[in-house]
Motif scaffolding. Structure first.
Motif, short mmCIF file in Angstrom:
data_model
loop_
_atom_site.label_atom_id
_atom_site.label_comp_id
_atom_site.label_asym_id
_atom_site.label_seq_id
_atom_site.Cartn_x
_atom_site.Cartn_y
_atom_site.Cartn_z
N ALA A 121 129.65 -5.91 -25.82
CA ALA A 121 129.76 -4.44 -25.81
C ALA A 121 130.50 -4.03 -26.84
O ALA A 121 130.12 -2.61 -27.43
N LEU A 122 131.47 -4.53 -27.22
CA LEU A 122 132.42 -3.94 -28.47
C LEU A 122 131.87 -4.30 -29.76
O LEU A 122 131.74 -3.27 -30.49
N ARG A 123 131.27 -5.31 -29.67
CA ARG A 123 130.54 -5.54 -31.00
C ARG A 123 129.54 -4.45 -31.45
O ARG A 123 129.54 -4.01 -32.47
N GLU A 124 128.60 -4.39 -30.53
CA GLU A 124 127.68 -3.33 -30.39
C GLU A 124 128.33 -1.88 -30.71
O GLU A 124 127.60 -1.27 -31.48
N TYR A 125 129.06 -1.44 -29.90
CA TYR A 125 129.78 0.05 -30.37
C TYR A 125 130.27 0.00 -31.58
O TYR A 125 130.30 0.78 -32.21
N GLY A 126 131.16 -1.39 -31.90
CA GLY A 126 131.80 -1.18 -33.43
C GLY A 126 130.57 -1.17 -34.51
O GLY A 126 131.04 -0.49 -35.59
N GLU A 127 129.67 -1.75 -34.30
CA GLU A 127 128.48 -1.72 -35.39
C GLU A 127 127.94 -0.24 -35.37
O GLU A 127 127.74 0.29 -36.47
N ARG A 128 127.84 0.26 -34.21
CA ARG A 128 127.44 1.71 -34.49
C ARG A 128 128.30 2.69 -35.05
O ARG A 128 127.91 3.64 -35.86
N MET A 129 129.69 2.58 -34.74
CA MET A 129 130.51 3.52 -35.61
C MET A 129 130.60 3.08 -36.91
O MET A 129 130.55 4.16 -37.60
N TRP A 130 130.62 1.87 -37.16
CA TRP A 130 130.50 1.47 -38.53
C TRP A 130 129.31 2.10 -39.46
O TRP A 130 129.43 2.76 -40.44
N MET A 131 127.95 2.16 -38.78
CA MET A 131 126.99 2.91 -39.34
C MET A 131 127.03 4.37 -39.20
O MET A 131 126.78 5.20 -40.42
N ARG A 132 127.97 5.05 -38.32
CA ARG A 132 128.30 6.48 -38.53
C ARG A 132 129.40 6.56 -39.42
O ARG A 132 128.84 7.82 -40.12
N HIS A 133 130.16 5.94 -39.61
CA HIS A 133 130.90 6.20 -40.70
C HIS A 133 130.23 6.07 -42.00
O HIS A 133 130.56 6.69 -42.93
N ALA A 134 129.30 5.20 -41.95
CA ALA A 134 128.56 4.99 -43.58
C ALA A 134 127.81 6.03 -43.79
O ALA A 134 127.74 6.61 -44.86
N ASP A 135 127.27 6.70 -42.81
CA ASP A 135 126.30 7.67 -42.82
C ASP A 135 127.11 8.89 -43.25
O ASP A 135 126.88 9.88 -44.19
N ALA A 136 128.25 9.31 -42.69
CA ALA A 136 129.26 10.36 -42.98
C ALA A 136 129.59 10.37 -44.34
O ALA A 136 129.55 11.17 -45.05
N LEU A 137 130.18 9.08 -44.65
CA LEU A 137 130.47 8.79 -46.16
C LEU A 137 129.61 8.96 -47.09
O LEU A 137 129.92 9.67 -48.45
N SER A 138 128.41 8.63 -47.04
CA SER A 138 127.55 8.79 -47.83
C SER A 138 126.96 10.22 -48.14
O SER A 138 126.65 10.58 -49.37
N THR A 139 126.97 10.87 -46.94
CA THR A 139 126.63 12.29 -46.96
C THR A 139 127.80 13.01 -47.89
O THR A 139 127.18 13.79 -48.70
N ALA A 140 129.05 12.69 -47.69
CA ALA A 140 130.14 13.26 -48.42
C ALA A 140 129.96 13.04 -49.91
O ALA A 140 130.03 14.12 -50.86
N ILE A 141 129.63 11.94 -50.27
CA ILE A 141 129.46 11.53 -51.55
C ILE A 141 128.32 12.20 -52.10
O ILE A 141 128.37 12.70 -53.36
N ALA A 142 127.07 12.15 -51.45
CA ALA A 142 125.96 12.92 -51.92
C ALA A 142 126.18 14.31 -52.31
O ALA A 142 125.89 14.89 -53.24
#
Length: 205
Positions: A121-142
């Protein structure tokens, strides 16, 4: 208009309660395992009601990743609030050196990582958070570079940067690891810019 002393005290009390709950949760999870600890157990350890606990954390998994909103805010701020003349990659390098090197050297990280790795459950949650961070950072860079929100290069950079803490973890010299990764990213970005015929000052310099 500045906050009144009463508001300031209230916010500090809320922050202290939130931290106490998160600390109690992590202690119990490390002692007994995530699945064997109930929300009631955590509330009792933190001396709060379960209602108060859920007012601060939406789920049991969120108790483990209690700083994720701060992590994401700091990542995007590193890009958006970088000094004039500093490129995106160098701004993220500075953030990694300032924020992640110390974390990679923290002996508690090993136990935390084991807890997450051993709990689906924590691995899955952590992966979702990682993807959320990646999307937010990518958007900021763009946005900073005037590119489309789904720009492939910006998405790739965001994901590479977010791998840095994992690459630095357990290394004898985390700082040298961070520098090496960002040196590689800088050269890769320069090649990408040259291929596009873009200027050299918007990303790395």
């Amino acid at each position: 208009m500045p906050d009144s002393p009463t508001v300031g005290r209230r916010e500090r009390k809320k922050a202290a309660t939130r931290q106490a709950i998160a600390d109690a949760a992590l202690e119990l999870f490390l002692e007994h395992g995530f699945e064997r600890v109930s929300v009631r157990d955590i509330a009792e350890r933190a001396d709060v009601s379960t209602t108060t606990l859920f007012a601060h954390f939406p789920s049991k998994e969120a108790l483990v990743f209690d700083r994720e909103e701060e992590v994401e805010a700091a990542l995007t701020a590193a890009v958006r609030e970088r000094p004039e003349g500093q490129g995106v990659v160098e701004a993220l390098r500075a953030h990694a050196l300032r924020s992640w090197v110390q974390l990679a050297s923290d002996p508690r990280l090993v136990r935390f990582t084991e807890l997450v790795d051993q709990t689906p459950a924590l691995r899955e949650y952590g992966e979702r958070m990682w993807m959320r961070h990646a999307d937010a950072l990518s958007t900021a860079i763009a946005e900073e570079l005037g590119r489309e929100p789904d720009d492939l290069a910006c998405s790739a950079l965001a994901r590479f940067v977010l791998q840095v803490p994992t690459l630095a973890k357990g290394r004898r010299d985390p700082r040298a690891t961070v520098e090496t990764v960002f040196d590689l990213l800088t050269r890769g970005w320069q090649s990408q810019l040259d291929a596009e015929g873009a200027g050299t000052d918007s990303l790395a310099s």
